[in-house]
Design an enzyme around this catalytic site. Structure first.
Site, PDB file in Angstrom:
ATOM      1  N   LYS A  75      -2.391  23.855  16.563  1.00  0.00           N
ATOM      2  CA  LYS A  75      -2.362  23.811  14.906  1.00  0.00           C
ATOM      3  C   LYS A  75      -2.391  25.078  14.378  1.00  0.00           C
ATOM      4  O   LYS A  75      -2.925  26.009  15.186  1.00  0.00           O
ATOM      5  CB  LYS A  75      -3.288  22.820  14.547  1.00  0.00           C
TER       6      LYS A  75
ATOM      7  N   GLY B  43      -1.973   0.746   1.466  1.00  0.00           N
ATOM      8  CA  GLY B  43      -1.173   2.002   1.185  1.00  0.00           C
ATOM      9  C   GLY B  43       0.222   1.535   1.439  1.00  0.00           C
ATOM     10  O   GLY B  43       0.747   1.145   2.447  1.00  0.00           O
TER      11      GLY B  43
ATOM     12  N   GLY C 162       3.059   3.335   1.296  1.00  0.00           N
ATOM     13  CA  GLY C 162       3.936   4.582   1.498  1.00  0.00           C
ATOM     14  C   GLY C 162       4.824   4.261   2.463  1.00  0.00           C
ATOM     15  O   GLY C 162       5.335   3.252   3.024  1.00  0.00           O
TER      16      GLY C 162
ATOM     17  N   VAL D  89       4.642   4.747   5.699  1.00  0.00           N
ATOM     18  CA  VAL D  89       4.027   3.902   7.095  1.00  0.00           C
ATOM     19  C   VAL D  89       3.938   2.574   6.637  1.00  0.00           C
ATOM     20  O   VAL D  89       4.272   1.725   7.515  1.00  0.00           O
ATOM     21  CB  VAL D  89       2.891   4.668   7.707  1.00  0.00           C
TER      22      VAL D  89
HETATM   23  P1  NAD Z   1       2.887   8.198   1.752  1.00  0.00           P
HETATM   24  O1  NAD Z   1       2.199   9.384   0.993  1.00  0.00           O
HETATM   25  O2  NAD Z   1       4.202   7.998   1.869  1.00  0.00           O
HETATM   26  O3  NAD Z   1       2.043   7.020   1.323  1.00  0.00           O
HETATM   27  C1  NAD Z   1       0.540   6.816   1.027  1.00  0.00           C
HETATM   28  C2  NAD Z   1       0.235   5.584   0.125  1.00  0.00           C
HETATM   29  O4  NAD Z   1      -0.919   5.362   0.024  1.00  0.00           O
HETATM   30  C3  NAD Z   1       1.191   5.768  -1.376  1.00  0.00           C
HETATM   31  O5  NAD Z   1       1.694   4.682  -1.742  1.00  0.00           O
HETATM   32  C4  NAD Z   1      -0.100   6.030  -2.033  1.00  0.00           C
HETATM   33  O6  NAD Z   1      -0.028   5.464  -3.621  1.00  0.00           O
HETATM   34  C5  NAD Z   1      -1.173   5.071  -1.363  1.00  0.00           C
HETATM   35  N1  NAD Z   1      -2.666   5.506  -1.630  1.00  0.00           N
HETATM   36  C6  NAD Z   1      -3.304   6.624  -1.787  1.00  0.00           C
HETATM   37  N2  NAD Z   1      -4.639   6.430  -1.942  1.00  0.00           N
HETATM   38  C7  NAD Z   1      -4.780   5.212  -2.041  1.00  0.00           C
HETATM   39  C8  NAD Z   1      -5.954   4.379  -2.020  1.00  0.00           C
HETATM   40  N3  NAD Z   1      -7.029   4.865  -2.343  1.00  0.00           N
HETATM   41  N4  NAD Z   1      -5.755   2.840  -1.839  1.00  0.00           N
HETATM   42  C9  NAD Z   1      -4.443   2.299  -2.019  1.00  0.00           C
HETATM   43  N5  NAD Z   1      -3.616   3.036  -1.658  1.00  0.00           N
HETATM   44  C10 NAD Z   1      -3.666   4.326  -1.726  1.00  0.00           C
HETATM   45  O7  NAD Z   1       2.143   8.293   3.166  1.00  0.00           O
HETATM   46  P2  NAD Z   1       2.620   8.141   4.618  1.00  0.00           P
HETATM   47  O8  NAD Z   1       3.485   8.965   5.116  1.00  0.00           O
HETATM   48  O9  NAD Z   1       3.166   6.612   4.610  1.00  0.00           O
HETATM   49  O10 NAD Z   1       1.150   8.134   5.377  1.00  0.00           O
HETATM   50  C11 NAD Z   1       0.121   7.140   5.442  1.00  0.00           C
HETATM   51  C12 NAD Z   1      -1.006   7.493   6.244  1.00  0.00           C
HETATM   52  O11 NAD Z   1      -0.728   7.650   7.477  1.00  0.00           O
HETATM   53  C13 NAD Z   1      -1.589   8.908   5.958  1.00  0.00           C
HETATM   54  O12 NAD Z   1      -3.121   8.922   6.258  1.00  0.00           O
HETATM   55  C14 NAD Z   1      -1.028   9.680   7.203  1.00  0.00           C
HETATM   56  O13 NAD Z   1      -1.842  10.981   7.293  1.00  0.00           O
HETATM   57  C15 NAD Z   1      -1.005   8.956   8.228  1.00  0.00           C
HETATM   58  N6  NAD Z   1       0.119   9.236   9.189  1.00  0.00           N
HETATM   59  C16 NAD Z   1       1.502   9.341   8.827  1.00  0.00           C
HETATM   60  C17 NAD Z   1       2.552   9.611   9.572  1.00  0.00           C
HETATM   61  C18 NAD Z   1       3.969   9.668   9.291  1.00  0.00           C
HETATM   62  O14 NAD Z   1       4.898   9.532  10.017  1.00  0.00           O
HETATM   63  N7  NAD Z   1       4.296   9.497   7.919  1.00  0.00           N
HETATM   64  C19 NAD Z   1       2.248  10.084  11.020  1.00  0.00           C
HETATM   65  C20 NAD Z   1       0.775   9.864  11.505  1.00  0.00           C
HETATM   66  C21 NAD Z   1      -0.202   9.471  10.521  1.00  0.00           C
END
Ligand code: NAD
Length: 349
Positions: free
Chosen positions: A79, A175, A177, A179
């Protein structure tokens, strides 16, 4: 002082780099490269002190070793952090950084992370081959992550209830988002009853308008009855306050660092709640960049993400056999794979 921290964490190499002309100040950490080059993103943050940046990169690179090893990838853990305000980021800075990455000769392979994106990787690619996540690459890994998390949810349900049929199950996704929304859609397609929760009211409303889901206010999410609670938003949501509130049989989600502390895995076990290790479930992102780095296709990445279900079933079995929590079983699997020098371990070795 750095040596002592490296010895404690088991790190191989920590490289500090500066480029006065562009203002670059970065630290690259290689944790363990037994299984292959250390692949991990470059995080750009205005760390207040160099010690804080070092702490972060040591912690993050170590986590990458475990994530890669548990995903049966031929990769180690690495990293990097760039100490800068996002507003100070420049092409010259990223190019200088790319030259330093190149100097590491492939021991470290970089990718996107917080405050670095595809454009930055394109600049770095002008200086080195040891980069993924470029505009020529496989694109946003989130669909692969969602697919892997869904495979993990299914495997967890199979372990908890003896069948992976989701039609009698309620899945609560925190959440919505990239994922979480993908996971919610897959769970609906599989016949599950789905409830969703997000602090972004507009995101919830839009999703609920297009899908047959229940909506749970964010402040009530932990006490909401469900079979599977799937945190897909932020880390640390399983903690001293929330563990006693949970009304589920399974916690299986895609967020990083779902447990505030490792002790909470034990607390979940004491409550009879099955915890699926987050870093095993959400390895789809790493699988995507690893596939890109070896020249593979999106279909190959998706197929590998599907295997997360079988990996998890094996880990649950190992945890049961050894009387440990699934996250301890995942750590042990990764360590045993590294000690064995790389091959995937046969089930229940
Ligand atoms: P994103 O930013 O697209 O979505 C996150 C969502 O969570 C948003 O809609 C936000 O409004 C919501 N949120 C934030 N705080 C909140 C809370 N306290 N209660 C409820 N909802 C809340 O992110 P993502 O890419 O979907 O990633 C989500 C998680 O998965 C993160 O922890 C990220 O580190 C992890 N992750 C993502 C990936 C990837 O490929 N995108 C890979 C590994 C891990």
């Amino acid at each position: 002082m750095v040596h002592a921290e490296m010895l404690e964490g088991g790190h191989e190499q920590v490289t500090h780099v500066v480029d006065e002309a562009s203002g670059l100040r970065a630290i690259v950490a290689l944790h363990d490269t037994t299984l292959g080059p250390g692949l991990g993103g470059t995080r750009l943050m205005p760390y207040e002190t160099e010690a804080a940046a070092l702490r972060d990169v040591l912690r993050l690179s170590r986590a990458m070793t475990y994530k890669a090893a548990a995903a049966d990838l031929e990769l180690g853990g690495g990293k990097a952090v760039i100490v800068a305000d996002p507003a100070e980021k420049s092409e010259a800075m990223m190019a200088a950084y790319g030259r330093f990455v190149d100097r590491l000769g492939g021991a470290y392979v970089t990718s996107v992370d917080v405050n670095t994106g595809v454009d930055d990787m394109d600049v770095i690619a002008g200086e080195t081959d040891h980069v993924t996540g470029t505009s020529d690459g496989l694109g946003d890994p989130s669909p692969v992550t969602s697919r892997g998390v869904f495979a993990g949810v299914r495997a967890s349900v199979e372990t908890a209830y003896g069948t992976d049929d989701l039609s009698d199950r309620t899945v609560l996704v925190q959440g919505l988002g990239k994922v979480g929304s993908g996971l919610a859609e897959r769970a609906l397609e599989a016949g599950a009853t789905v409830k969703v929760s997000d602090v972004d009211e507009a995101a919830v409303e839009a999703f609920a308008a297009a899908h047959d889901v229940g909506v749970v206010p964010p402040e009530n999410v932990y006490e909401e009855p469900c079979d599977v609670f799937s945190p897909c938003a932020i880390g640390g949501v399983v903690n001293d306050e929330t563990v006693p509130q949970l009304e589920c049989d399974v916690v299986a989600g895609g967020a990083n660092n779902i447990l505030e502390d490792r002790a909470h895995a034990e607390q979940l076990r004491e409550r009879g709640i099955l915890y699926a290790p987050d870093y095993v479930l959400n390895a789809g992102g790493l699988i995507t960049v690893a596939t890109e780095y070896r020249g593979g296709t999106m279909d190959e990445a998706l197929a590998d993400a599907d295997r997360i279900g079988d990996r998890l079933l094996d880990l649950f079995e190992r945890a049961e056999d050894r009387g440990i929590t699934p996250i301890e079983a995942a750590d042990a699997y990764a360590e045993e794979r590294i000690a064995a020098g790389g091959t995937a371990l046969a089930a229940s070795d």
